[in-house]
Design a protein around this motif. Sequence first.
Motif, PDB file in Angstrom:
ATOM      1  N   LEU A 191      -7.478 -19.709  -2.532  1.00 46.21           N
ATOM      2  CA  LEU A 191      -8.570 -19.654  -3.503  1.00 46.21           C
ATOM      3  C   LEU A 191      -9.549 -18.531  -3.170  1.00 46.21           C
ATOM      4  O   LEU A 191     -10.152 -17.943  -4.073  1.00 46.21           O
ATOM      5  CB  LEU A 191      -9.312 -20.993  -3.564  1.00 46.21           C
ATOM      6  CG  LEU A 191      -8.534 -22.175  -4.136  1.00 46.21           C
ATOM      7  CD1 LEU A 191      -9.327 -23.466  -3.962  1.00 46.21           C
ATOM      8  CD2 LEU A 191      -8.188 -21.945  -5.605  1.00 46.21           C
ATOM      9  N   SER A 192      -9.702 -18.229  -1.895  1.00 41.16           N
ATOM     10  CA  SER A 192     -10.667 -17.208  -1.478  1.00 41.16           C
ATOM     11  C   SER A 192     -10.274 -15.802  -1.945  1.00 41.16           C
ATOM     12  O   SER A 192     -11.094 -14.885  -1.915  1.00 41.16           O
ATOM     13  CB  SER A 192     -10.855 -17.226   0.032  1.00 41.16           C
ATOM     14  OG  SER A 192      -9.718 -16.719   0.689  1.00 41.16           O
ATOM     15  N   LYS A 193      -9.057 -15.639  -2.418  1.00 37.93           N
ATOM     16  CA  LYS A 193      -8.608 -14.334  -2.902  1.00 37.93           C
ATOM     17  C   LYS A 193      -9.182 -14.011  -4.279  1.00 37.93           C
ATOM     18  O   LYS A 193      -9.123 -12.875  -4.721  1.00 37.93           O
ATOM     19  CB  LYS A 193      -7.083 -14.278  -2.926  1.00 37.93           C
ATOM     20  CG  LYS A 193      -6.485 -14.354  -1.537  1.00 37.93           C
ATOM     21  CD  LYS A 193      -4.985 -14.397  -1.563  1.00 37.93           C
ATOM     22  CE  LYS A 193      -4.467 -14.557  -0.138  1.00 37.93           C
ATOM     23  NZ  LYS A 193      -3.046 -14.798  -0.090  1.00 37.93           N
ATOM     24  N   ASN A 194      -9.711 -15.020  -4.965  1.00 42.56           N
ATOM     25  CA  ASN A 194     -10.292 -14.798  -6.294  1.00 42.56           C
ATOM     26  C   ASN A 194     -11.527 -15.686  -6.437  1.00 42.56           C
ATOM     27  O   ASN A 194     -11.429 -16.815  -6.882  1.00 42.56           O
ATOM     28  CB  ASN A 194      -9.271 -15.097  -7.391  1.00 42.56           C
ATOM     29  CG  ASN A 194      -9.827 -14.807  -8.764  1.00 42.56           C
ATOM     30  OD1 ASN A 194     -10.925 -14.285  -8.911  1.00 42.56           O
ATOM     31  ND2 ASN A 194      -9.073 -15.153  -9.785  1.00 42.56           N
ATOM     32  N   LYS A 195     -12.659 -15.144  -6.074  1.00 38.01           N
ATOM     33  CA  LYS A 195     -13.908 -15.913  -6.111  1.00 38.01           C
ATOM     34  C   LYS A 195     -14.696 -15.682  -7.392  1.00 38.01           C
ATOM     35  O   LYS A 195     -15.797 -16.173  -7.550  1.00 38.01           O
ATOM     36  CB  LYS A 195     -14.779 -15.538  -4.906  1.00 38.01           C
ATOM     37  CG  LYS A 195     -14.133 -15.806  -3.572  1.00 38.01           C
ATOM     38  CD  LYS A 195     -15.015 -15.321  -2.457  1.00 38.01           C
ATOM     39  CE  LYS A 195     -14.278 -15.372  -1.136  1.00 38.01           C
ATOM     40  NZ  LYS A 195     -15.023 -14.796  -0.038  1.00 38.01           N
ATOM     41  N   LYS A 196     -14.126 -14.922  -8.320  1.00 37.04           N
ATOM     42  CA  LYS A 196     -14.879 -14.518  -9.509  1.00 37.04           C
ATOM     43  C   LYS A 196     -14.988 -15.589 -10.579  1.00 37.04           C
ATOM     44  O   LYS A 196     -15.958 -15.623 -11.308  1.00 37.04           O
ATOM     45  CB  LYS A 196     -14.251 -13.257 -10.104  1.00 37.04           C
ATOM     46  CG  LYS A 196     -14.357 -12.065  -9.174  1.00 37.04           C
ATOM     47  CD  LYS A 196     -13.685 -10.860  -9.771  1.00 37.04           C
ATOM     48  CE  LYS A 196     -13.732  -9.727  -8.747  1.00 37.04           C
ATOM     49  NZ  LYS A 196     -12.868  -8.646  -9.097  1.00 37.04           N
ATOM     50  N   ASN A 197     -14.020 -16.435 -10.702  1.00 37.45           N
ATOM     51  CA  ASN A 197     -14.014 -17.383 -11.815  1.00 37.45           C
ATOM     52  C   ASN A 197     -14.356 -18.810 -11.386  1.00 37.45           C
ATOM     53  O   ASN A 197     -13.759 -19.767 -11.858  1.00 37.45           O
ATOM     54  CB  ASN A 197     -12.679 -17.340 -12.548  1.00 37.45           C
ATOM     55  CG  ASN A 197     -11.520 -17.816 -11.693  1.00 37.45           C
ATOM     56  OD1 ASN A 197     -11.632 -17.916 -10.478  1.00 37.45           O
ATOM     57  ND2 ASN A 197     -10.398 -18.102 -12.319  1.00 37.45           N
ATOM     58  N   LEU A 198     -15.351 -18.956 -10.511  1.00 38.01           N
ATOM     59  CA  LEU A 198     -15.746 -20.300 -10.082  1.00 38.01           C
ATOM     60  C   LEU A 198     -16.302 -21.089 -11.257  1.00 38.01           C
ATOM     61  O   LEU A 198     -17.137 -20.566 -12.008  1.00 38.01           O
ATOM     62  CB  LEU A 198     -16.832 -20.218  -8.999  1.00 38.01           C
ATOM     63  CG  LEU A 198     -16.436 -19.696  -7.638  1.00 38.01           C
ATOM     64  CD1 LEU A 198     -17.670 -19.581  -6.754  1.00 38.01           C
ATOM     65  CD2 LEU A 198     -15.420 -20.595  -6.978  1.00 38.01           C
ATOM     66  N   PRO A 199     -15.858 -22.324 -11.419  1.00 35.42           N
ATOM     67  CA  PRO A 199     -16.440 -23.135 -12.496  1.00 35.42           C
ATOM     68  C   PRO A 199     -17.877 -23.518 -12.158  1.00 35.42           C
ATOM     69  O   PRO A 199     -18.251 -23.609 -10.989  1.00 35.42           O
ATOM     70  CB  PRO A 199     -15.536 -24.370 -12.545  1.00 35.42           C
ATOM     71  CG  PRO A 199     -14.910 -24.445 -11.197  1.00 35.42           C
ATOM     72  CD  PRO A 199     -14.824 -23.035 -10.689  1.00 35.42           C
TER      73      PRO A 199
END
Length: 135
Positions: A71-79
């Motif tokens: 998950l840490s590879k894509n932190k941009k789309n956090l709900p």
Amino acid sequence: MSEQYHELSLCTLAHPDKFYFIHQHIVDAQTAQTADANTKPIAIVYALAGLYLMIEKNYTGRQVQQAHLQLSKNKKNLPSISLPEKRGEITAQEILKAPPGPQRDAAIKGWCLSVWDAYENVRDAIITYCDENLK
């Protein structure tokens, strides 16, 4: 963090089943249960993702750790997460009352379940986030 949580952490870090790594589950439960306005959104999302994966997907603590890395590879789309007023009735203090071994492990699972249930309003967002970011 409470003295009881620190004591429970020592117990789970010393747990004989190193493969399962139950410690990760208490970290996620504690983070989600005690989050406030000062808690980083990523910490809340990862804790809830960990609880979801444990409760609904039967992930071990080790598998949850691996999922957090992915998950840490894509932190941009956090709900966006709204914190519920009540976040489970069970706390680290109650867990410590259970004798070490299978009874305490079951109590930890119950704690995780109670916290995850308290966040039912964001369940779908967490599932979508995990589905989109865990391959």
